[in-house]
Scaffold this active site. Structure first.
Site, PDB file in Angstrom:
ATOM      1  N   CYS A   1       0.809  -1.224   0.000  1.00 48.31           N
ATOM      2  CA  CYS A   1       0.000   0.000   0.000  1.00 48.31           C
ATOM      3  C   CYS A   1       0.840   1.271   0.000  1.00 48.31           C
ATOM      4  O   CYS A   1       0.328   2.349  -0.257  1.00 48.31           O
ATOM      5  CB  CYS A   1      -0.976  -0.004   1.173  1.00 48.31           C
TER       6      CYS A   1
ATOM      7  N   HIS B   1      -2.218  11.176  15.947  1.00 56.15           N
ATOM      8  CA  HIS B   1      -2.733  10.420  14.800  1.00 56.15           C
ATOM      9  C   HIS B   1      -1.617   9.531  14.259  1.00 56.15           C
ATOM     10  O   HIS B   1      -0.549  10.019  13.892  1.00 56.15           O
ATOM     11  CB  HIS B   1      -3.211  11.384  13.712  1.00 56.15           C
TER      12      HIS B   1
ATOM     13  N   CYS C   1      -2.381   0.668   8.849  1.00 58.35           N
ATOM     14  CA  CYS C   1      -1.684   1.461   7.839  1.00 58.35           C
ATOM     15  C   CYS C   1      -1.163   2.713   8.546  1.00 58.35           C
ATOM     16  O   CYS C   1      -1.936   3.583   8.944  1.00 58.35           O
ATOM     17  CB  CYS C   1      -2.672   1.803   6.725  1.00 58.35           C
TER      18      CYS C   1
END
Length: 131
Positions: free
Chosen positions: A68, A104, A121
């Site tokens: 990814c 985050h 991810c």
């Protein structure tokens, strides 16, 4: 972001401690460009910690190559991650935050190829590696 974290700092304090890229990702829920992060293709044995507060988030044995463009893990350290629904960009995703400081980290998806079925991810700028 919530203020119910063990580490609470002003945005000015975070700006002084983090690089501009880290601040954008960790405090403003930004995302680094795919295939640019230093940990994307990094597979040494060790631990990955929050770049803002040094909380252990992932072990290297949970890291895998997902294709990814971001570091991917199939499991997190118990209690290290907070999960929050994210409805930005016209889709529903699960945002992952450091449970200690609210930074985050990235998103988690239910499309992982391992037995957990999870793909965390992660932005490289949101983590540090320790051997």
């Amino acid at each position: 972001m919530s203020t119910n974290y063990n580490i609470n700092k002003t945005e000015e304090e975070w700006r002084k401690e983090l690089s501009p890229e880290q601040y954008h990702i960790l405090r403003e829920a930004g995302t680094e460009r795919p295939h640019t992060g230093k940990y994307n293709m990094h597979f040494e044995d060790g631990e990955y910690h929050c770049a803002a507060c040094n909380t252990k988030l992932f072990d290297s044995d949970s890291k895998f190559e997902s294709g990814c463009g971001w570091p991917s893990f199939d499991n997190a350290i118990d209690g290290a991650i907070e999960y929050k629904q994210d409805k930005t960009l016209g889709m529903i995703r699960t945002e992952i935050l450091c449970a200690n400081c609210g930074g985050h980290i990235g998103h988690v998806f239910d499309d992982g190829p391992t037995e957990t079925g999870q793909r965390y991810c992660v932005n490289s700028a949101s983590i540090n590696f320790n051997k």
